[in-house]
Motif scaffolding. Structure first.
Motif, short mmCIF file in Angstrom:
data_model
loop_
_atom_site.label_atom_id
_atom_site.label_comp_id
_atom_site.label_asym_id
_atom_site.label_seq_id
_atom_site.Cartn_x
_atom_site.Cartn_y
_atom_site.Cartn_z
N SER A 1 0.87 -1.20 -0.04
CA SER A 1 -0.12 0.06 -0.01
C SER A 1 0.85 1.14 -0.03
O SER A 1 1.85 1.40 1.01
N SER A 2 0.93 1.85 -0.99
CA SER A 2 1.62 3.18 -1.34
C SER A 2 1.05 4.31 -0.52
O SER A 2 1.56 5.42 -0.52
N ALA A 3 -0.14 4.43 0.00
CA ALA A 3 -0.82 5.37 0.78
C ALA A 3 -0.41 5.49 2.26
O ALA A 3 0.34 4.70 2.91
N GLY A 4 -0.78 6.43 2.94
CA GLY A 4 -0.70 6.53 4.28
C GLY A 4 -1.40 5.80 5.19
O GLY A 4 -2.38 4.83 4.74
N LEU A 5 -1.28 5.77 6.62
CA LEU A 5 -1.83 4.90 7.57
C LEU A 5 -3.53 5.14 7.56
O LEU A 5 -3.93 4.10 7.41
N ALA A 6 -3.81 6.54 7.49
CA ALA A 6 -5.15 6.68 7.77
C ALA A 6 -5.96 6.14 6.50
O ALA A 6 -6.88 5.36 6.62
N ASP A 7 -5.41 6.34 5.21
CA ASP A 7 -6.00 5.84 3.99
C ASP A 7 -5.97 4.21 4.07
O ASP A 7 -7.04 3.52 3.61
N GLY B 1 -3.72 3.30 -3.27
CA GLY B 1 -2.80 3.79 -4.09
C GLY B 1 -2.15 2.66 -5.10
O GLY B 1 -1.14 3.00 -5.82
N ASN B 2 -2.94 1.74 -5.25
CA ASN B 2 -2.68 0.60 -6.21
C ASN B 2 -3.40 1.11 -7.59
O ASN B 2 -4.24 1.94 -7.75
N PRO B 3 -2.85 0.38 -8.70
CA PRO B 3 -3.16 0.66 -9.95
C PRO B 3 -4.75 0.15 -10.25
O PRO B 3 -5.16 -0.60 -9.60
N GLY B 4 -5.38 0.89 -11.27
CA GLY B 4 -6.72 0.51 -11.64
C GLY B 4 -7.87 1.23 -10.85
O GLY B 4 -9.01 0.69 -11.20
N ALA B 5 -7.56 2.11 -9.94
CA ALA B 5 -8.69 2.79 -9.36
C ALA B 5 -9.31 3.95 -10.52
O ALA B 5 -8.72 4.19 -11.51
N GLY B 6 -10.45 4.23 -10.20
CA GLY B 6 -10.97 5.12 -10.96
C GLY B 6 -11.77 4.61 -12.24
O GLY B 6 -11.83 3.35 -12.23
N GLY B 7 -12.14 5.45 -13.20
CA GLY B 7 -13.03 4.85 -14.44
C GLY B 7 -13.70 5.83 -14.90
O GLY B 7 -13.70 7.16 -14.37
N ALA B 8 -14.37 5.66 -16.12
CA ALA B 8 -15.17 6.71 -16.83
C ALA B 8 -16.43 6.91 -16.18
O ALA B 8 -17.00 8.11 -16.38
N SER B 9 -17.03 5.90 -15.68
CA SER B 9 -18.44 6.19 -15.20
C SER B 9 -18.56 6.80 -13.93
O SER B 9 -17.59 6.89 -13.24
N TRP B 10 -19.91 7.49 -13.81
CA TRP B 10 -20.05 8.30 -12.47
C TRP B 10 -19.54 7.45 -11.07
O TRP B 10 -19.10 7.96 -10.19
#
Length: 281
Positions: free
Chosen positions: A153-159, A239-248
């Motif tokens: 996990s490349s994010a902080g402890l809280a996330d 913070g891993n790849p694949g997050a997000g996308g085109a849809s709402w």
């Protein structure tokens, strides 16, 4: 007016007493389920071993052939896969809940609980608390396995903690789905057929493949799957790849990872309570 104050005080005292015994009964039922679980090594091996085998299978057997959205040409599929495996483990948990409830129901355990002087809510709440404790153990073992194969996990402890919290929140909502289904199906053998529901629920999602890589008619179905929302949200928080996308729904994955469990709980918790009450009729 003088008699009102003692009456109100007595009411508060009775309410506190009921809450105390409800919590005590809940813990006693939880302890019973956990003790029963620990005395079944085959069940432990299945529930805790299956996710590990799945990680090794999908991560190393199929990993080189899978495409990672946002990961570039050399994207590590294991970084994309692990949040999905966390979600799949939580999603499949409702099967264990349903199987446990229908087994207790057919063996008369629930009837014995109902005949005892205990809080009516203790049976369901005790089952739910026990399943959450087991889910924490599953997530811990799976996370250690992920770290061993190179996931980070490349994010902080809280996330990172928030991501694991969303995973447990999904599991919490699916507990009530499992309780309801466990009270509906007649036998443990019939409960085994629920895998026909669980399998598409996890496969038609973002667990293994991003919805953007699916056919146009299937992508919206996968994107709006509650499992996908939690999977996309945890990838974003880790913070891993694949997050997000085109849809709402993909753009607001963290929000939907909260909304979907609330919706599932609002639907299936009342259904489970109503079905539980009908057992005495």
């Amino acid at each position: 007016m003088s008699g009102t104050v003692p009456l109100a005080a007595d009411t508060v005292q009775v309410s506190r007493g009921r809450l105390f015994w409800a919590l005590t009964d809940c813990w006693n039922v939880t302890r019973r389920y956990l003790t029963h679980f620990l005395r079944q090594p085959v069940t432990i091996a299945w529930q805790l071993g299956f996710p590990i085998i799945s990680v090794l299978l999908y991560g190393f057997v199929f990993g080189e052939a899978m495409k990672v959205p946002g990961g570039g040409e050399d994207g590590d599929y294991k970084q994309f896969l692990m949040p999905g495996m966390f979600v799949m483990t939580m999603a499949f948990g409702f099967m264990n809940t349903a199987m446990g409830v229908v087994t207790d129901s057919t063996k008369g355990v629930i009837d014995r609980f109902r005949s005892m002087p205990m809080a009516p809510s203790a049976v369901a709440s005790g089952r739910g608390l026990a399943d959450l404790i087991v889910a924490c153990a599953e997530l811990t073992i799976l996370a250690l396995t992920a770290l061993a194969i190179g996931w980070r996990s490349s994010a902080g402890l809280a996330d990172t903690l928030l991501a694991f919290g969303l995973l447990l929140f999904l599991r919490f909502s699916l507990i009530w789905v499992g309780v309801f289904l466990g009270l509906v199906v007649p036998t443990p053998e019939a409960a085994g057929g629920l895998y026909a529901v669980a399998f598409p629920l996890t496969m038609i999602s973002s667990v293994f493949v991003a919805p953007s890589l699916m056919p146009d008619w299937l992508a919206p179905v996968a994107a709006w799957n509650p499992v996908s929302s939690t999977g996309t949200a945890t990838r974003e928080l880790f913070g891993n790849p694949g997050a997000g996308g085109a849809s709402w729904v993909e753009q607001h994955a963290v929000l939907m990872a909260v909304v979907w469990p609330i919706v599932l709980s609002l639907i299936f918790l009342p259904l489970a309570v109503r079905k539980f009450k009908q057992l005495s009729r």
